[in-house]
Every structure is written in C-alpha cells, then in structure tokens.
Write a protein that holds these residues in place. Structure first.
Motif, short mmCIF file in Angstrom:
data_model
loop_
_atom_site.label_atom_id
_atom_site.label_comp_id
_atom_site.label_asym_id
_atom_site.label_seq_id
_atom_site.Cartn_x
_atom_site.Cartn_y
_atom_site.Cartn_z
N LEU A 240 0.82 -1.20 0.00
CA LEU A 240 0.00 0.00 0.00
C LEU A 240 0.86 1.26 0.00
O LEU A 240 0.59 2.23 -0.72
N TYR A 241 1.92 1.23 0.79
CA TYR A 241 2.83 2.38 0.84
C TYR A 241 3.49 2.61 -0.52
O TYR A 241 3.63 3.74 -0.99
N THR A 242 3.89 1.52 -1.16
CA THR A 242 4.53 1.64 -2.47
C THR A 242 3.58 2.21 -3.50
O THR A 242 3.94 3.11 -4.28
N ASN A 243 2.35 1.69 -3.53
CA ASN A 243 1.38 2.15 -4.52
C ASN A 243 0.99 3.62 -4.32
O ASN A 243 0.80 4.36 -5.28
N ARG A 244 0.88 4.04 -3.08
CA ARG A 244 0.39 5.38 -2.80
C ARG A 244 1.49 6.45 -2.79
O ARG A 244 1.21 7.61 -3.13
N GLN A 245 2.69 6.08 -2.38
CA GLN A 245 3.71 7.11 -2.19
C GLN A 245 4.96 6.94 -3.05
O GLN A 245 5.51 7.93 -3.53
N ILE A 246 5.40 5.72 -3.26
CA ILE A 246 6.62 5.52 -4.03
C ILE A 246 6.37 5.55 -5.53
O ILE A 246 7.07 6.24 -6.28
N SER A 247 5.34 4.81 -5.95
CA SER A 247 5.08 4.72 -7.39
C SER A 247 4.81 6.08 -8.03
O SER A 247 5.36 6.37 -9.11
N PRO A 248 4.00 6.96 -7.44
CA PRO A 248 3.79 8.28 -8.08
C PRO A 248 5.08 9.09 -8.21
O PRO A 248 5.26 9.82 -9.19
N LEU A 249 5.97 8.96 -7.24
CA LEU A 249 7.21 9.73 -7.29
C LEU A 249 8.14 9.25 -8.41
O LEU A 249 8.93 10.03 -8.96
N LEU A 250 8.05 7.97 -8.74
CA LEU A 250 8.95 7.41 -9.74
C LEU A 250 8.32 7.29 -11.13
O LEU A 250 8.94 6.73 -12.04
N LYS A 251 7.11 7.78 -11.25
CA LYS A 251 6.41 7.62 -12.53
C LYS A 251 7.16 8.29 -13.67
O LYS A 251 7.29 7.73 -14.78
#
Length: 292
Positions: free
Chosen positions: A54-65
């Motif tokens: 959940l943390y990856t989907n909500r916070q990490i993934s948008p930053l690395l898009k």
C-alpha cells in the motif's frame, strides 16, 4: 498385604493416571497455543506485506512515474517492495518465507511452484475464501502456510498486464513479451503466501510440558511422602499398638497397659472403646472367680 502397602498401591495407580491425563491435556492445550501463535505470526507478516504494498502504490510509485519513462524501475512495483522487505527480514529469520506466487507472472522468479499453484487455483475457484491456512512438511520440519488471494482490483494494474502492446516499453525490454499478460479486472492471478515454521513454538511448548510434568512428579512425590508419614504416624502405629495390647489381653494378660487414647479422632475413640471393653472383661472374669 498390609494396609499401608494397599494405600500406596492405590495412590501410585491414581497418581499415574492423573499424570497421564494431565500430560495429554497440557500437551494438547500447549500445542494448540503454539499453532495459534504461528498463525498469528503468519497473519502479522501478511499484514506487513500489505502495508508495504500500500505504501509503495500510494507514495513511491507516483514519485517514480516520471523516471520510469527512461527505464524500468522495479521499485514502483508493490510486489517488488514486499519481496525486498521480506528479503531483509529473512537475514534474521531465515526460516520465514514470503512469496507472491503467480500463475502467469511478469518476473519468472514469481512463478508458482506446484503446491503454490494448487493454492492459487483453490483461491481462484472459491471466491468466498479470503484466507487459506494449511501445513506442509519441509526440510526444516512442519511449516504452516497462510495464503491470501492476489486479485486485480485496480485498473492501473492492467496498464502493464493486459496486453504486451499496452505495457511500457521499459518493462518489455527487461522481461519480454512472453509472460505476465492477459490479466483481467477482478481475476485472482496469484496468492500471497507466508510460510512460518512450527519449530520454535513447538519446542517451547514441549519444554513447558516437560517442566509441567517434572513439577507434577515432584508434587506427587511430595504428597506421597507426606501421606505415608501421616498414615504411619496417625493410623499405622496406633493400630499396631492397639493390636499388640489386644493380643496380650487375649492371652490373659489383664495387666497390659491401657491404650493411650489422646485426641478426638476415630483411632482415639477406638482405643477408648477397647479400654472400656478390657475393663468390662476384667470385671466379668473377677465376678466369675468370686462365684462359689
């Protein structure tokens, strides 16, 4: 067989039966408790993996898009983050395993083994099953596994897994076009499977049972010794003394000492009754001797 020996035989038999029953009950309760402890650990690990995803989907993934346009970044993938989290965890707990076993994975390392594939199919064919718990025999001993379905519930997942044409080129360059496609919304494509060994909780339970049995044996031995001392002091010795006096009286020795009846227990009452009987017998013999 003497009275004390009969009582000891009965006490030993009853103690052994009680010990056997206590051992079985304690062992079953502690084994059940160990099983609940293992299940609790497995659920905690699954929830930890879900939190990481959940943390990856909500916070990490948008930053690395944006950066992912120039090259595939596995850090954007929730499954990668969860597996990395458990890889670090296994440095201290090597017997704990976590797998996101998938029937048709993008990364071949995530392909389900035979038994994992059976678990995934069971979860896929039984939509009402939210959690599956089972046991397996492994090289490290009996292991509990807890599995939860991986269901495609987010449309964004299909950006990478619907068709090869829709997938990012950076992902295709890394993994190719052979696997990880054809997923559909709400499909069960895999399972989160946590495996936790029974070894430590079971060993702890066995150690507790062993200590419990030792304490119980010590208690039975103590009660056995105390019981024998009390029986010898309060029953056997007074009865033997009374028997010796009665034997002398039966042989005509009316000058035998009286039984020292002290206290108000049954042995003392028996002694008093015997003393009265002896007095009555002496009077009766004297009366017979006085008859001309």
């Amino acid at each position: 067989m003497r009275l004390l020996l009969k009582i000891n035989v009965v006490l030993i038999v009853v103690s052994l039966i009680g010990l056997a029953v206590s051992y079985r009950v304690a062992d079953r309760l502690l084994q059940d408790n160990a099983r609940r402890e293992v299940q609790g650990n497995a659920r905690l690990l699954v929830e930890s993996a879900l939190a990481v995803r959940l943390y990856t989907n909500r916070q990490i993934s948008p930053l690395l898009k944006t950066q992912s346009r120039y090259g595939f970044l596995p850090q954007r993938v929730a499954a990668y983050s969860a597996n990395e989290y458990f890889r670090n965890l296994r440095q201290k707990f090597p017997d704990y395993t976590y797998r996101e076993a998938t029937l048709n994975p993008t990364n071949p390392l995530d392909r389900a083994d035979d038994w994992e594939a059976d678990v995934v199919r069971h979860l896929r064919d039984n939509a009402d099953v939210k959690e599956l718990i089972g046991e397996r025999d492994t090289p490290i001993g009996k292991t509990l596994y807890l599995a939860r379905p991986i269901r495609v519930v987010d449309q964004t997942c299909l950006e990478c897994h619907s068709t090869a044409n829709a997938a990012p080129q950076s992902m295709l360059d890394r993994y190719g076009t052979a696997n990880g496609f054809g997923w559909q919304l709400n499909d069960v494509v895999g399972a989160q499977i946590v495996s936790v060994p029974y070894g430590v909780p079971v060993q702890h339970a066995k150690a507790v049972v062993k200590s419990f049995v030792q304490v119980l044996l010590g208690l039975f031995a103590f009660l056995f010794v105390v019981g024998n001392v009390l029986m010898t002091t309060l029953v056997v010795r007074p009865v033997l003394r009374l028997s010796a006096i009665a034997d002398q009286v039966s042989k005509g020795h009316m000058d035998a000492p009286e039984f020292p009846a002290k206290g108000g227990d049954e042995i003392s009452e028996l002694g008093l009754s015997f003393n009265r009987l002896r007095i009555s017998l002496r009077k009766a013999i004297s009366a017979l001797r006085d008859v001309p």
